[in-house]
Design an enzyme around this catalytic site. Structure first.
Site, mmCIF file in Angstrom:
data_model
loop_
_atom_site.group_PDB
_atom_site.id
_atom_site.type_symbol
_atom_site.label_atom_id
_atom_site.label_comp_id
_atom_site.label_asym_id
_atom_site.label_seq_id
_atom_site.Cartn_x
_atom_site.Cartn_y
_atom_site.Cartn_z
ATOM 1 N N TYR A 70 78.285 68.714 69.611
ATOM 2 C CA TYR A 70 76.959 68.792 70.206
ATOM 3 C C TYR A 70 76.593 67.441 70.816
ATOM 4 O O TYR A 70 76.748 66.406 70.180
ATOM 5 C CB TYR A 70 75.899 69.183 69.163
ATOM 6 C CG TYR A 70 74.575 69.463 69.833
ATOM 7 C CD1 TYR A 70 74.322 70.700 70.412
ATOM 8 C CD2 TYR A 70 73.613 68.463 69.963
ATOM 9 C CE1 TYR A 70 73.144 70.945 71.077
ATOM 10 C CE2 TYR A 70 72.424 68.708 70.630
ATOM 11 C CZ TYR A 70 72.198 69.949 71.194
ATOM 12 O OH TYR A 70 71.037 70.187 71.874
ATOM 13 N N GLN A 79 70.362 77.151 69.549
ATOM 14 C CA GLN A 79 71.154 78.230 70.153
ATOM 15 C C GLN A 79 72.596 77.778 70.437
ATOM 16 O O GLN A 79 73.535 78.573 70.333
ATOM 17 C CB GLN A 79 70.473 78.782 71.418
ATOM 18 C CG GLN A 79 70.202 77.786 72.523
ATOM 19 C CD GLN A 79 68.861 77.067 72.373
ATOM 20 O OE1 GLN A 79 68.339 76.916 71.268
ATOM 21 N NE2 GLN A 79 68.285 76.614 73.488
ATOM 22 N N ASN A 125 68.507 66.818 67.468
ATOM 23 C CA ASN A 125 67.137 66.756 66.962
ATOM 24 C C ASN A 125 66.959 67.631 65.722
ATOM 25 O O ASN A 125 67.927 68.142 65.168
ATOM 26 C CB ASN A 125 66.154 67.139 68.073
ATOM 27 C CG ASN A 125 66.338 68.595 68.522
ATOM 28 O OD1 ASN A 125 66.960 69.395 67.840
ATOM 29 N ND2 ASN A 125 65.789 68.917 69.678
ATOM 30 N N SER A 158 68.940 55.305 62.605
ATOM 31 C CA SER A 158 69.922 54.240 62.481
ATOM 32 C C SER A 158 69.367 53.008 61.761
ATOM 33 O O SER A 158 68.158 52.796 61.713
ATOM 34 C CB SER A 158 70.363 53.865 63.893
ATOM 35 O OG SER A 158 71.586 53.205 63.866
ATOM 36 N N GLN A 166 69.253 47.509 67.216
ATOM 37 C CA GLN A 166 69.078 48.682 66.366
ATOM 38 C C GLN A 166 67.687 49.290 66.573
ATOM 39 O O GLN A 166 67.529 50.505 66.687
ATOM 40 C CB GLN A 166 69.240 48.265 64.895
ATOM 41 C CG GLN A 166 69.707 49.360 63.999
ATOM 42 C CD GLN A 166 71.023 49.961 64.472
ATOM 43 O OE1 GLN A 166 71.151 51.162 64.489
ATOM 44 N NE2 GLN A 166 71.976 49.158 64.906
ATOM 45 N N HIS A 188 66.767 51.814 69.419
ATOM 46 C CA HIS A 188 67.257 53.201 69.409
ATOM 47 C C HIS A 188 66.130 54.196 69.228
ATOM 48 O O HIS A 188 66.127 55.267 69.832
ATOM 49 C CB HIS A 188 68.251 53.413 68.258
ATOM 50 C CG HIS A 188 69.663 53.177 68.660
ATOM 51 N ND1 HIS A 188 70.314 53.954 69.571
ATOM 52 C CD2 HIS A 188 70.569 52.255 68.272
ATOM 53 C CE1 HIS A 188 71.554 53.528 69.727
ATOM 54 N NE2 HIS A 188 71.738 52.480 68.946
ATOM 55 N N GLU A 247 73.998 51.358 56.931
ATOM 56 C CA GLU A 247 74.897 51.972 57.907
ATOM 57 C C GLU A 247 75.737 50.878 58.595
ATOM 58 O O GLU A 247 76.952 50.944 58.644
ATOM 59 C CB GLU A 247 74.050 52.721 58.938
ATOM 60 C CG GLU A 247 74.856 53.437 60.000
ATOM 61 C CD GLU A 247 73.966 53.976 61.123
ATOM 62 O OE1 GLU A 247 72.776 53.603 61.189
ATOM 63 O OE2 GLU A 247 74.481 54.759 61.943
ATOM 64 N N HIS A 248 75.049 49.871 59.139
ATOM 65 C CA HIS A 248 75.714 48.734 59.784
ATOM 66 C C HIS A 248 75.407 47.466 58.991
ATOM 67 O O HIS A 248 74.241 47.194 58.703
ATOM 68 C CB HIS A 248 75.186 48.511 61.199
ATOM 69 C CG HIS A 248 75.285 49.702 62.091
ATOM 70 N ND1 HIS A 248 74.205 50.516 62.359
ATOM 71 C CD2 HIS A 248 76.329 50.225 62.776
ATOM 72 C CE1 HIS A 248 74.586 51.495 63.173
ATOM 73 N NE2 HIS A 248 75.864 51.342 63.445
ATOM 74 N N ASP A 267 79.364 49.702 68.745
ATOM 75 C CA ASP A 267 78.837 50.933 69.350
ATOM 76 C C ASP A 267 79.714 51.422 70.491
ATOM 77 O O ASP A 267 79.679 52.601 70.833
ATOM 78 C CB ASP A 267 77.421 50.695 69.890
ATOM 79 C CG ASP A 267 76.390 50.695 68.774
ATOM 80 O OD1 ASP A 267 76.660 51.310 67.729
ATOM 81 O OD2 ASP A 267 75.321 50.085 68.955
ATOM 82 N N GLU A 295 90.965 79.950 27.677
ATOM 83 C CA GLU A 295 89.932 80.324 28.649
ATOM 84 C C GLU A 295 89.760 81.843 28.737
ATOM 85 O O GLU A 295 89.046 82.332 29.622
ATOM 86 C CB GLU A 295 90.264 79.733 30.029
ATOM 87 C CG GLU A 295 90.260 78.200 30.016
ATOM 88 C CD GLU A 295 90.459 77.566 31.383
ATOM 89 O OE1 GLU A 295 90.773 78.312 32.349
ATOM 90 O OE2 GLU A 295 90.297 76.335 31.497
ATOM 91 N N HIS A 345 96.350 85.437 33.637
ATOM 92 C CA HIS A 345 96.907 84.126 33.983
ATOM 93 C C HIS A 345 98.123 83.830 33.094
ATOM 94 O O HIS A 345 99.196 83.451 33.574
ATOM 95 C CB HIS A 345 95.857 83.024 33.773
ATOM 96 C CG HIS A 345 94.834 82.922 34.859
ATOM 97 N ND1 HIS A 345 93.924 83.912 35.118
ATOM 98 C CD2 HIS A 345 94.568 81.939 35.746
ATOM 99 C CE1 HIS A 345 93.141 83.543 36.118
ATOM 100 N NE2 HIS A 345 93.511 82.338 36.522
#
Lengths: 436, 436
Positions: free
Chosen positions: A130, A191, A214, A237, A259, A262, A327-328, A361, A415, A420
């Site tokens: 996506y 969709q 989103n 981020s 950062q 963004h 994250e970074h 990046d 068990e 088995h």
């Protein structure tokens, strides 16, 4: 103004916890809407996609124009400046070279009992990526998602990207071309995720879906999880910069702003062992915020979520970093290697002042899709591993079965799983039977 | 009666699709209940756990008795027969030996531009393992979940296991002891997952939660996903056996029943290139169903979801297998190795008639936590990889930045991320400036 903390302050722990606990994301509850969209696409296929695209993207499609064909892509990318093409190509080559090293190896061995064991990795057959439309439509993200899939050996890689009012991002198309994407559809939102997961007359279903989006896209990915594989659901981020006083405050300010620009929910944190340097960086940020193109977004992020934390020493910095699990993580210190070894929970580490996060990046090579919201405690960035899966292998010989079978029968009994045990016992009886 | 299909039948494709599409699971909608339980545990901690345990497990606890202490475990496991202890120990050793080979390797290299790149794997710091109570409380699953975590280097491994009416399963306790589990709590259901994810006064939160559970546990895991890592949400178990006519029908019948006896929603499928052999296996199943202890469950599973499919040849068998993407794939054919190479989507493959699937449940070495419901198309069984995470590393030199920086600046401009570009440009300007 960002928060200023100092580990020597008596209320530091309380304020640091508050910073850690800050909720940066509005998650609108779109789940019912998304459920309805998915049900519609499952029921009506292309017709639903066409109707929803007209409603949300003001674009009238037919089953024939759902896909952006090869010729159309050729025409769209013809306008991309040569320097941009060269930059995307360089980025793609570096990302490919890095990810090629991630291919995991098969294994096979025979153990002392004579059992042959091992595993085999194979690629996911098909994947869907996506790509958001509008301002967050990043060609670099196309490279970062598509190249690991292709390196893994995914045969069929489809992109879904919304094209509001028919506007197609030429750089995204070029990145898709360079990365070897096989199919492109001008469909977005929940969709698109529904189409990738369940298929329509025109779009064949895929096995794995990755890529940012989103709240609708995220909710749709959560819903189709299990039917297909998904990557992480990324939050806003973040960057943590650990910098000593021997840095140019403007460089560090720019790293923090790269950062913050963004997203107003992004978070930039500076940890330094020199309070005066911290103030200088904050001043440099203020100066840059006068002129930055995205100063509105970056300023809001810095004001609401930014932080400057003064620590006694770098050991303390590493401890805080692990609590944040950023994250970074940028290490602008004299011995970044040594400090890096003390930081355990981070998506990506950038060592030394010559490695601004922005390099990562685009052209560093490692992936820029990384765990957010403290999830680096338990998860990793996107990689080739996300597009392969492991099949374990086991082969017993009669001797191996004789050696380990009785233990299996014993445990099956414990068990209460009689069949088995019998499936092993029946074979062992044959071994003990006189030769026929 | 199971379904009998033959690829030569004109309606085969339709009936095979129906088989693939069969919904085997009732998923009761427990989401609201689970949300309330999680909120309660977050708000009231131990007090909520104690109240919920009294309600659901008819067991009155105090904060002091939430944990099953070391001495208590010692007393509980003292009664386990020595042969069972030996069997669990053997299983643990084999599982440990297999998983020790899964530890991924760090990497570090310097590329032609002078950039040093790589990655580093580190263990998740803490993990929680859910163990169901009652009939599905399997000591083997404790080994299969706990050992990979400990091999990975997880420092703190906690188990939550419900003990209805105070009944503790001694084999589960022994498996936990052998696997090196650090903490055991007698708490179950969604409340256990909430405690592991958010922590209470007595139970410290963990970073990752694994292990099977009922609908409440599964819904709770979905809800806390993101806050912590989780493993897959497992569906009912499945086996696909590909067997030629040179097999003992009773062996194959027992292998099918060893899956069917787990759960009435389990699925057992035989694919054979000899229709007469398929009938013989079905007869052998019927014979075994006369006497098996769990014949009610196994019989219902076989009747509702079992299938015998006759194919023209083994190539066709491999093609069908990949469409099913089975959790367990048993290859009882003359050349299992060759057939295995043609089967791409499977959680675990058992090669040859001397390798009944039950061996893999206990003492084979590979993990028995495997992808169900066709998810072997995109996911793998539990492994050491589930308890480690990767941090990517990048270090540029001034020269490397000079080489690749301009491309990063170019791409930042194309994405309208000015600060990204400036963070690189500011450093490059310093390189170009006359020496001071």
């Amino acid at each position: 103004m960002p928060v200023f903390l100092d580990t020597r302050d008596p209320d530091f722990e309380e304020r640091f916890r508050a910073l850690l606990g800050t909720k940066r994301e509005d998650s609108p509850d779109v789940d019912d809407t998304v459920a309805a969209i998915i049900a519609d696409v499952r029921a009506r296929g292309d017709a639903a996609l066409i109707e929803l695209t007209e409603r949300f993207d003001r674009l009238r499609l037919t089953p024939e124009t759902l896909a952006i064909g090869r010729d159309e892509v050729d025409a769209i990318i013809a306008d991309v400046p040569e320097a941009d093409r060269a930059a995307l190509t360089l980025a793609a080559e570096r990302i490919r070279a890095y990810h090629a090293r991630q291919m995991p190896e098969d294994a096979r061995w025979t153990d002392p009992e004579g059992a042959t064991l091992g595993w085999r990795w194979t690629a996911v057959a098909s994947a869907g990526l996506y790509v958001p439309g509008g301002i967050a439509s990043y060609p670099s993200s196309v490279l970062m998602n598509a190249i690991p899939a292709k390196v893994a050996g995914v045969e069929r890689l489809a992109i879904c990207v919304p094209t509001p009012d028919g506007q197609v991002n030429p750089h995204v198309m070029l990145a898709a071309r360079i990365a070897g994407v096989d199919e492109i559809y001008r469909v977005g939102g929940a969709q698109a995720i529904a189409a990738l997961a369940y298929g329509t007359e025109t779009i064949a279903p895929v096995d794995k879906i990755t890529g940012p989006g989103n709240a609708y896209v995220a909710a749709a990915k959560r819903r189709v999880f299990g039917r297909v594989g998904i990557d992480m659901i990324a939050g806003p981020s973040e960057i943590l910069v650990i910098a000593d006083a021997d840095n140019d405050p403007d460089w560090i300010a720019l790293d923090l702003m790269s950062q913050a620009e963004h997203d107003k929910s992004a978070q930039s944190i500076l940890v330094t062992d020199d309070a005066a340097f911290g103030r200088k960086v904050a001043e440099a940020v203020d100066a840059r915020l006068q002129t930055l193109e995205r100063r509105a977004v970056a300023g809001e992020s810095w004001r609401d979520f930014g932080a400057v934390i003064t620590v006694r020493d770098l050991d303390e910095a590493a401890t805080l970093s692990d609590r944040i699990a950023p994250e970074h993580l940028e290490l602008c210190v004299a011995d970044p290697e040594a400090l890096s070894a003390r930081c355990r929970h981070a998506g990506a580490i950038f060592l030394g002042a010559w490695t601004p996060e922005a390099i990562g990046d685009y052209v560093g090579g490692p992936n820029h899709v990384l765990p957010t919201a403290r999830s680096a405690r338990f998860s990793s960035g996107l990689s080739v591993m996300d597009f392969v899966k492991r099949t374990t292998l086991a082969q017993m010989t009669p001797e191996a079965l004789a050696a380990v079978g009785p233990a299996a029968e014993r445990l099956a009994r414990a068990e209460s799983l009689e069949a088995h045990g019998l499936s092993v016992a029946a074979r062992r009886e044959k071994l003990n039977a006189p030769e026929s």
